[in-house]
Motif scaffolding. Structure first.
Motif, PDB file in Angstrom:
ATOM      1  N   ASN A   2      -8.069  94.781  64.807  1.00  0.00           N
ATOM      2  CA  ASN A   2      -6.669  94.390  64.885  1.00  0.00           C
ATOM      3  C   ASN A   2      -5.803  95.541  65.412  1.00  0.00           C
ATOM      4  O   ASN A   2      -6.277  96.652  65.629  1.00  0.00           O
ATOM      5  CB  ASN A   2      -6.163  93.879  63.533  1.00  0.00           C
ATOM      6  CG  ASN A   2      -6.139  94.964  62.462  1.00  0.00           C
ATOM      7  OD1 ASN A   2      -5.919  96.147  62.744  1.00  0.00           O
ATOM      8  ND2 ASN A   2      -6.354  94.570  61.230  1.00  0.00           N
ATOM      9  N   ILE A   3      -4.525  95.246  65.594  1.00  0.00           N
ATOM     10  CA  ILE A   3      -3.607  96.207  66.196  1.00  0.00           C
ATOM     11  C   ILE A   3      -3.544  97.510  65.407  1.00  0.00           C
ATOM     12  O   ILE A   3      -3.584  98.611  65.971  1.00  0.00           O
ATOM     13  CB  ILE A   3      -2.189  95.612  66.306  1.00  0.00           C
ATOM     14  CG1 ILE A   3      -2.181  94.411  67.263  1.00  0.00           C
ATOM     15  CG2 ILE A   3      -1.185  96.670  66.757  1.00  0.00           C
ATOM     16  CD1 ILE A   3      -2.394  94.760  68.694  1.00  0.00           C
ATOM     17  N   ALA A  69       0.204  89.687  70.056  1.00  0.00           N
ATOM     18  CA  ALA A  69      -1.004  90.129  69.356  1.00  0.00           C
ATOM     19  C   ALA A  69      -0.670  90.683  67.973  1.00  0.00           C
ATOM     20  O   ALA A  69      -1.365  90.413  66.991  1.00  0.00           O
ATOM     21  CB  ALA A  69      -1.729  91.180  70.197  1.00  0.00           C
ATOM     22  N   LEU A  70       0.402  91.450  67.890  1.00  0.00           N
ATOM     23  CA  LEU A  70       0.823  92.022  66.606  1.00  0.00           C
ATOM     24  C   LEU A  70       1.227  90.918  65.634  1.00  0.00           C
ATOM     25  O   LEU A  70       0.856  90.941  64.454  1.00  0.00           O
ATOM     26  CB  LEU A  70       1.986  92.994  66.831  1.00  0.00           C
ATOM     27  CG  LEU A  70       2.588  93.656  65.580  1.00  0.00           C
ATOM     28  CD1 LEU A  70       1.536  94.450  64.816  1.00  0.00           C
ATOM     29  CD2 LEU A  70       3.761  94.568  65.973  1.00  0.00           C
ATOM     30  N   GLN A  72       0.190  87.833  65.572  1.00  0.00           N
ATOM     31  CA  GLN A  72      -1.011  87.110  65.146  1.00  0.00           C
ATOM     32  C   GLN A  72      -1.757  87.880  64.055  1.00  0.00           C
ATOM     33  O   GLN A  72      -2.229  87.300  63.076  1.00  0.00           O
ATOM     34  CB  GLN A  72      -1.925  86.866  66.347  1.00  0.00           C
ATOM     35  CG  GLN A  72      -1.366  85.847  67.323  1.00  0.00           C
ATOM     36  CD  GLN A  72      -2.160  85.761  68.612  1.00  0.00           C
ATOM     37  OE1 GLN A  72      -2.898  86.697  68.986  1.00  0.00           O
ATOM     38  NE2 GLN A  72      -2.038  84.658  69.328  1.00  0.00           N
ATOM     39  N   ASP A  73      -1.832  89.206  64.213  1.00  0.00           N
ATOM     40  CA  ASP A  73      -2.479  90.040  63.191  1.00  0.00           C
ATOM     41  C   ASP A  73      -1.703  90.000  61.881  1.00  0.00           C
ATOM     42  O   ASP A  73      -2.291  89.925  60.795  1.00  0.00           O
ATOM     43  CB  ASP A  73      -2.586  91.490  63.669  1.00  0.00           C
ATOM     44  CG  ASP A  73      -3.699  91.692  64.677  1.00  0.00           C
ATOM     45  OD1 ASP A  73      -4.499  90.762  64.859  1.00  0.00           O
ATOM     46  OD2 ASP A  73      -3.751  92.763  65.299  1.00  0.00           O
ATOM     47  N   CYS A  77      -3.045  88.637  58.309  1.00  0.00           N
ATOM     48  CA  CYS A  77      -3.007  89.533  57.151  1.00  0.00           C
ATOM     49  C   CYS A  77      -2.236  88.889  56.001  1.00  0.00           C
ATOM     50  O   CYS A  77      -2.660  88.939  54.854  1.00  0.00           O
ATOM     51  CB  CYS A  77      -2.357  90.851  57.532  1.00  0.00           C
ATOM     52  SG  CYS A  77      -2.248  92.045  56.178  1.00  0.00           S
TER      53      CYS A  77
END
Length: 285
Positions: A2-3, A69-70, A72-73, A77
């Motif tokens: 992940n990011i 992307a961030l 989605q992470d 989480c």
């Protein structure tokens, strides 16, 4: 990966600006997702071009693809590990949670201090000094702060009263007269009861101070003066210490300014009220 893992394992040579951006992403990932590039650049004290170069450096075509992307992470989480706020995990230790909560509270107060206008605080202090009486209103957790605030100012000679009861709020607001003051505390600034009470008071020509987290809220827009703080709550954080701290801080700041302007008067009234309470305690013993 992940990011956040990616940021921790970067093999690139990072500039000082890159490190600032990484720290901001880790500190306030949701804010980083939400803010436009101009606001991000201002918040991090870097240029917009620096942000663009950074996301490309770590493998993203542009800022929007990085934000996606961030986000989605963060969503993954939250669904798997978090419960109260975005950075509190169910499986972390008490000490870790303690440190995170402390950091969140300190950050909220620092942001509140940064957002407050000195002139507005001075004007709010003057309004309280000059008013015939002050009505503090709030609902739920903000109602507790309203009652406590009225008690605080009453102890130094201000004719203050507080209420968190919606019916009493309407009655008290409708009876206010020119020279009186209303101070409304509302986290969202959108509670119908608070807005209606403000409208009643405005019809009578009453000055309104609103303490809220949302400068664009209906309550803030109706006020003569909006004092805004930085605190955001999730569903399970409602009534959090962060929000209460921010509200209490603003009240305490106005109180302190008032005491600074009239130290002899405030000390005199504080002694008188203290003596009255001590006498009551003695009679009850």
């Amino acid at each position: 990966m992940n990011i956040f893992q990616q940021l921790d394992t970067l093999q690139l040579r990072l500039s000082r600006s890159d490190q600032i951006l990484i720290n901001q992403i880790k500190k306030s990932p949701y804010s980083f997702c939400d803010l436009p590039i101009a606001k991000l650049a201002q918040k991090c004290a870097v240029s917009e071009a620096t942000i663009t170069r950074f996301v490309r450096k770590i493998g993203f075509e542009n800022l929007q693809s990085f934000k996606l992307a961030l986000a989605q992470d963060l969503a993954a989480c939250r669904s798997q590990h978090t419960i109260i706020s975005s950075d509190i995990c169910c499986d972390e230790s008490v000490k870790t949670t303690m440190q995170k909560l402390l950091a969140n509270n300190i950050a909220a107060l620092e942001q509140t201090v940064g957002a407050l206008d000195e002139v507005a605080i001075e004007k709010a202090t003057t309004l309280l000094l000059d008013c015939k009486s002050a009505l503090f209103i709030g609902l739920g957790n903000s109602g507790f702060i309203a009652n406590d605030s009225a008690y605080k100012f009453m102890r130094i000679g201000i004719a203050a009263k507080g209420t968190e009861n919606s019916h009493m709020m309407m009655i008290a607001a409708s009876l206010l007269a020119p020279g009186d003051l209303m101070l409304a505390i509302s986290h969202s600034g959108r509670s119908p009861e608070i807005i209606t009470a403000i409208d009643f008071a405005k019809k009578n020509g009453i000055k309104i101070i609103v303490i809220t987290s949302d400068r664009c809220s209906p309550a803030a827009q109706r006020a003569d003066m909006a004092l805004c703080y930085a605190a955001h709550e999730s569903m399970l954080e409602t009534g959090s210490i962060t929000t209460k701290l921010s509200q209490i801080f603003i009240i305490d700041l106005i109180y302190t300014q008032l005491v600074k302007q009239l130290p002899s008067r405030t000390v005199f009234f504080k002694h008188r009220t203290m003596e009255a309470i001590n006498e009551l305690h003695e009679k009850q013993q």
